[in-house]
Scaffold this motif. Structure first.
Motif, PDB file in Angstrom:
ATOM      1  N   HIS A 107       1.021   5.735  -7.849  1.00 42.44           N
ATOM      2  CA  HIS A 107      -0.029   6.283  -6.967  1.00 42.44           C
ATOM      3  C   HIS A 107       0.412   7.645  -6.443  1.00 42.44           C
ATOM      4  O   HIS A 107      -0.360   8.605  -6.431  1.00 42.44           O
ATOM      5  CB  HIS A 107      -0.265   5.354  -5.771  1.00 42.44           C
ATOM      6  CG  HIS A 107      -1.174   4.194  -6.059  1.00 42.44           C
ATOM      7  ND1 HIS A 107      -2.373   4.327  -6.732  1.00 42.44           N
ATOM      8  CD2 HIS A 107      -1.080   2.877  -5.721  1.00 42.44           C
ATOM      9  CE1 HIS A 107      -2.961   3.144  -6.817  1.00 42.44           C
ATOM     10  NE2 HIS A 107      -2.197   2.245  -6.217  1.00 42.44           N
ATOM     11  N   SER A 124       0.844  -1.199   0.000  1.00 42.57           N
ATOM     12  CA  SER A 124       0.000   0.000   0.000  1.00 42.57           C
ATOM     13  C   SER A 124       0.872   1.240   0.000  1.00 42.57           C
ATOM     14  O   SER A 124       2.064   1.190   0.337  1.00 42.57           O
ATOM     15  CB  SER A 124      -0.929   0.027   1.221  1.00 42.57           C
ATOM     16  OG  SER A 124      -0.228   0.439   2.379  1.00 42.57           O
ATOM     17  N   LEU A 125       0.244   2.350  -0.370  1.00 36.89           N
ATOM     18  CA  LEU A 125       0.876   3.660  -0.235  1.00 36.89           C
ATOM     19  C   LEU A 125      -0.041   4.488   0.652  1.00 36.89           C
ATOM     20  O   LEU A 125      -1.207   4.706   0.313  1.00 36.89           O
ATOM     21  CB  LEU A 125       1.029   4.332  -1.604  1.00 36.89           C
ATOM     22  CG  LEU A 125       1.881   5.588  -1.582  1.00 36.89           C
ATOM     23  CD1 LEU A 125       3.364   5.212  -1.576  1.00 36.89           C
ATOM     24  CD2 LEU A 125       1.595   6.466  -2.797  1.00 36.89           C
ATOM     25  N   ASP A 126       0.468   4.902   1.804  1.00 41.62           N
ATOM     26  CA  ASP A 126      -0.343   5.669   2.760  1.00 41.62           C
ATOM     27  C   ASP A 126       0.114   7.111   2.766  1.00 41.62           C
ATOM     28  O   ASP A 126       1.311   7.389   2.876  1.00 41.62           O
ATOM     29  CB  ASP A 126      -0.182   5.096   4.170  1.00 41.62           C
ATOM     30  CG  ASP A 126      -0.811   3.708   4.300  1.00 41.62           C
ATOM     31  OD1 ASP A 126      -1.215   3.144   3.262  1.00 41.62           O
ATOM     32  OD2 ASP A 126      -0.900   3.208   5.426  1.00 41.62           O
ATOM     33  N   HIS A 127      -0.836   8.019   2.678  1.00 48.18           N
ATOM     34  CA  HIS A 127      -0.475   9.439   2.709  1.00 48.18           C
ATOM     35  C   HIS A 127      -1.353  10.163   3.708  1.00 48.18           C
ATOM     36  O   HIS A 127      -2.468   9.742   4.000  1.00 48.18           O
ATOM     37  CB  HIS A 127      -0.571  10.075   1.329  1.00 48.18           C
ATOM     38  CG  HIS A 127      -1.365   9.292   0.335  1.00 48.18           C
ATOM     39  ND1 HIS A 127      -0.785   8.459  -0.563  1.00 48.18           N
ATOM     40  CD2 HIS A 127      -2.690   9.193   0.150  1.00 48.18           C
ATOM     41  CE1 HIS A 127      -1.714   7.884  -1.289  1.00 48.18           C
ATOM     42  NE2 HIS A 127      -2.876   8.316  -0.880  1.00 48.18           N
ATOM     43  N   GLN A 128      -0.834  11.271   4.170  1.00 50.07           N
ATOM     44  CA  GLN A 128      -1.488  11.987   5.252  1.00 50.07           C
ATOM     45  C   GLN A 128      -1.827  13.399   4.834  1.00 50.07           C
ATOM     46  O   GLN A 128      -0.999  14.090   4.247  1.00 50.07           O
ATOM     47  CB  GLN A 128      -0.550  12.051   6.463  1.00 50.07           C
ATOM     48  CG  GLN A 128       0.020  10.708   6.855  1.00 50.07           C
ATOM     49  CD  GLN A 128       1.374  10.858   7.490  1.00 50.07           C
ATOM     50  OE1 GLN A 128       1.547  11.652   8.382  1.00 50.07           O
ATOM     51  NE2 GLN A 128       2.341  10.106   7.023  1.00 50.07           N
ATOM     52  N   GLU A 174       3.253   1.655  -6.747  1.00 49.93           N
ATOM     53  CA  GLU A 174       3.008   2.554  -5.610  1.00 49.93           C
ATOM     54  C   GLU A 174       3.530   3.954  -5.901  1.00 49.93           C
ATOM     55  O   GLU A 174       2.907   4.950  -5.497  1.00 49.93           O
ATOM     56  CB  GLU A 174       3.652   1.988  -4.333  1.00 49.93           C
ATOM     57  CG  GLU A 174       3.122   0.618  -3.898  1.00 49.93           C
ATOM     58  CD  GLU A 174       1.610   0.580  -3.688  1.00 49.93           C
ATOM     59  OE1 GLU A 174       0.986   1.637  -3.552  1.00 49.93           O
ATOM     60  OE2 GLU A 174       1.042  -0.521  -3.689  1.00 49.93           O
ATOM     61  N   TYR A 176       4.886  13.299   4.735  1.00 47.67           N
ATOM     62  CA  TYR A 176       5.578  12.177   4.114  1.00 47.67           C
ATOM     63  C   TYR A 176       4.586  11.052   3.779  1.00 47.67           C
ATOM     64  O   TYR A 176       3.455  11.040   4.270  1.00 47.67           O
ATOM     65  CB  TYR A 176       6.689  11.654   5.036  1.00 47.67           C
ATOM     66  CG  TYR A 176       6.211  10.895   6.242  1.00 47.67           C
ATOM     67  CD1 TYR A 176       5.813  11.563   7.390  1.00 47.67           C
ATOM     68  CD2 TYR A 176       6.152   9.502   6.252  1.00 47.67           C
ATOM     69  CE1 TYR A 176       5.369  10.872   8.507  1.00 47.67           C
ATOM     70  CE2 TYR A 176       5.703   8.810   7.363  1.00 47.67           C
ATOM     71  CZ  TYR A 176       5.313   9.501   8.487  1.00 47.67           C
ATOM     72  OH  TYR A 176       4.862   8.821   9.581  1.00 47.67           O
ATOM     73  N   ASN A 223       4.182   0.654   2.029  1.00 48.82           N
ATOM     74  CA  ASN A 223       4.151  -0.509   2.923  1.00 48.82           C
ATOM     75  C   ASN A 223       4.136  -1.811   2.131  1.00 48.82           C
ATOM     76  O   ASN A 223       3.286  -1.995   1.258  1.00 48.82           O
ATOM     77  CB  ASN A 223       2.900  -0.441   3.797  1.00 48.82           C
ATOM     78  CG  ASN A 223       2.822   0.853   4.588  1.00 48.82           C
ATOM     79  OD1 ASN A 223       3.785   1.240   5.242  1.00 48.82           O
ATOM     80  ND2 ASN A 223       1.680   1.531   4.524  1.00 48.82           N
TER      81      ASN A 223
END
Lengths: 399, 207
Positions: free
Chosen positions: A333, A289-293, A330, A305, A309
């Protein structure tokens, strides 16, 4: 029309022409030049109203006739499309001549003939060089507006084109107008180029999940660091370098984005992507996965950042080929692309299926094996980044 | 040599660990404005046959209650959705429960609890939302068709396949809950079916 010029100053004109020739100036045939250099030769400058092309519009229509493409949009290869053109030109020009009477003569400038600016032929060029068609009013000298999508019997009905291969095409339109006795300038006009991206299948974008903010999420256009922790470096550096090289060399020039790899933590800023390992229980039905905030809800840019994952049960068992696909998928993405419905060979952003009738027998096989899919970006993956980085143009036709 | 490899392996397992901060830490770092965490998965879809093969129960239900909570490691939000069953699709209500199909008669219950990754909760006074970019949260009152498996340890259900095992009805026709899935071949066999047709198809495939 010129014959209507009053003859009174004729002798003076002849004398001056002779003097010009003696002085080496042979520009008499250029009326504009004469006006500016030696007004005495033509003391009645023509009067032109502020005429210009007021509106230009281009559209690409699929054969079913119901799809209008914005410049920078995407169409499917191998399908015939038609360019339509909407143009309106305004303005007129009145030729002025001298009218003299009495002795000694008293001369004034009076209108002789009025010309309207009108639309001539429009030439279409693919990537600046190859002409592939023209749009021409059939009733020249009188047409001041045309819309080829609404045939009236007085104009062309557009120009068709088929792109057999994928790629980016810049279509330029060059419209002239028919000659008059006035010196309209400019005598042609080229509206902004119309960009068409030809792809094999429909690209999708990584949209902000909040439906009230339809913007594409993406890393800012700057140098991005992909951090690979030392304990994953040995396995990931090779596949990650191949993925980054493909993007940097082929799809990111001109976007402002450049990706580098480092084994030193790049911090918490939006130009940092951190690779890491997470339990597969945290990635249900997925390899990574690619997690962004907190992506910016107006621009879509990441403000923090990002983490890349990798599922702990998969990445150590995956081939280098599969890891390259995973990492490049990823990173795409992060560049703004979402999952699409393409085949596994047509796009990195396609989604495999597992199960007895799927692409792979199991999730584990789908996350670790090399065969059955591409591991570099295709035009469908790369053109959306290269052509319109940021909050991308998302107009599509023909899919 | 083997001993060296063994030590290296142990070291590797110790070193390769989930280094992400916890969500309360992230809330503290990014607050006090609401924190939005989105996830784009490198997902793998499952064929309907594969989904059915691991399903304990499939039904049409209505979301009646939503409760989010943190995972044990505090790095993820999970949400418990209380779902009121409206129509059981699999297994048929007349069929008897079995050890391998534990969730057999949801129609007998007022609701069952389905756990999904993601959700919204307040951590240290900061609203934190964690969401899959292709799979939004369920909404209160929404009616969904869910293929579920039962987790005895948690005493909860969860979707068999988050991407392939959730559907809804749009103007009476079946659509996948997965965003932008209209042209995905994996859903071709059921896309556009009525609920009755879908019920028949699922039970035909489950034989």
């Amino acid at each position: 029309m010129r014959q209507q010029l009053s003859r009174w100053p004729f002798a003076l004109v002849v004398a001056c022409v002779a003097m010009q020739h003696l002085l080496g100036d042979t520009r008499l045939g250029n009326r504009d030049t004469v006006n500016t250099v030696a007004l005495a030769f033509d003391p009645c400058p023509d009067i032109g109203s502020a005429g210009e092309i007021q509106s230009l519009d281009r559209a690409v229509i699929t054969p079913d006739g119901n799809c209008s493409l914005a410049s920078g949009g995407y169409i499917k290869k191998g399908t015939s499309y038609k360019y339509h053109y909407l143009a309106t030109v305004t303005g007129s020009c009145t030729v002025m001549v001298q009218s003299c009477s009495g002795w000694p003569p008293s001369c004034t400038c009076v209108p002789s003939q009025t010309w309207v600016r009108n639309l001539g032929t429009t030439w279409l060029y693919d990537n600046g060089t190859t002409s592939f068609g023209t749009i021409a009013p059939t009733n020249a000298f009188t047409i001041q507006s045309l819309d080829t999508s609404v045939p009236t019997g007085t104009m062309s009905t557009g120009v068709s084109q088929t792109f057999p291969n994928t790629g980016r095409h810049t279509i330029t339109f060059n419209t002239g107008w028919n000659p008059t006795s006035c010196a309209f300038t400019p005598d042609t006009i080229s509206p902004p180029p119309f960009v068409v991206n030809v792809v094999a299948c429909e690209p999708k974008w990584n949209m902000h999940p909040n439906p009230t903010t339809p913007v594409v999420m993406h890393v800012p256009p700057t140098t991005i660091t992909l951090y690979i922790p030392p304990n994953m470096w040995g396995t990931l550096n090779g596949p990650a370098s191949a993925a980054v090289s493909d993007l940097n060399n082929n799809w990111l020039p001109g976007t402002g984005v450049n990706i580098r790899i480092d084994n030193v933590d790049c911090g918490t800023g939006p130009n940092c992507i951190k690779a890491g390992e997470v339990p597969v229980s945290d990635l249900p039905g997925s390899c990574a996965s690619l997690d962004h905030q907190n992506p910016d809800s107006i621009t879509g840019e990441y403000t923090q950042y990002t983490t890349l994952n990798l599922g702990d049960a998969y990445w150590p068992a995956a081939t280098a080929y599969r890891l390259q696909r995973t990492i490049e998928h990823e990173l795409e993405h992060a560049l703004g692309l979402g999952h699409n419905n393409c085949s596994l060979l047509d796009s990195l952003m396609s989604v495999p299926t597992s199960g007895p009738t799927g692409d792979f027998p199991t999730l584990f096989a789908a996350c670790t094996q090399s065969t059955g899919y591409s591991n570099t970006a295709s035009d469908t993956d790369g053109l959306p980044t290269k052509s319109n980085y940021g909050d991308h143009v998302r107009s599509v036709c023909g899919f | 040599m083997k001993a060296v490899f063994g030590v290296l392996s142990v070291l590797s397992i110790i070193l390769v660990q989930d280094a992400r901060p916890t969500l309360p830490e992230e809330a503290q770092r990014l607050g006090p404005k609401p924190v939005y965490l989105t996830r784009s998965l490198d997902r793998v879809l499952e064929s309907l046959d594969s989904v059915i093969a691991t399903t304990d129960v499939a039904f049409l239900g209505r979301v009646v209650q939503i409760n989010a909570h943190l995972s044990a490691d505090q790095k993820s939000i999970f949400t418990d959705y209380s779902i009121q069953p409206l129509r059981v699709i699999w297994p048929r209500p007349k069929e008897a429960p079995s050890a391998t199909r534990p969730g057999i008669q949801p129609q007998a219950a007022a609701y069952i609890v389905v756990e999904r990754w993601g959700g919204t909760m307040t951590l240290g006074g900061v609203q934190v939302t964690q969401e899959d970019s292709d799979l939004r949260a369920f909404r209160q009152g929404e009616e969904l068709i869910l293929f579920l498996k039962f987790d005895k340890g948690k005493n909860k259900y969860s979707p068999v396949s988050p991407s392939s095992g959730i559907f809804y009805l749009e103007r009476g026709r079946i659509r996948s809950f997965l965003r932008d899935s209209d042209n995905l071949p994996v859903f071709d066999s059921v896309r556009g079916m009525t609920l009755d047709e879908f019920d028949v198809e699922v039970n035909r495939r489950s034989r």
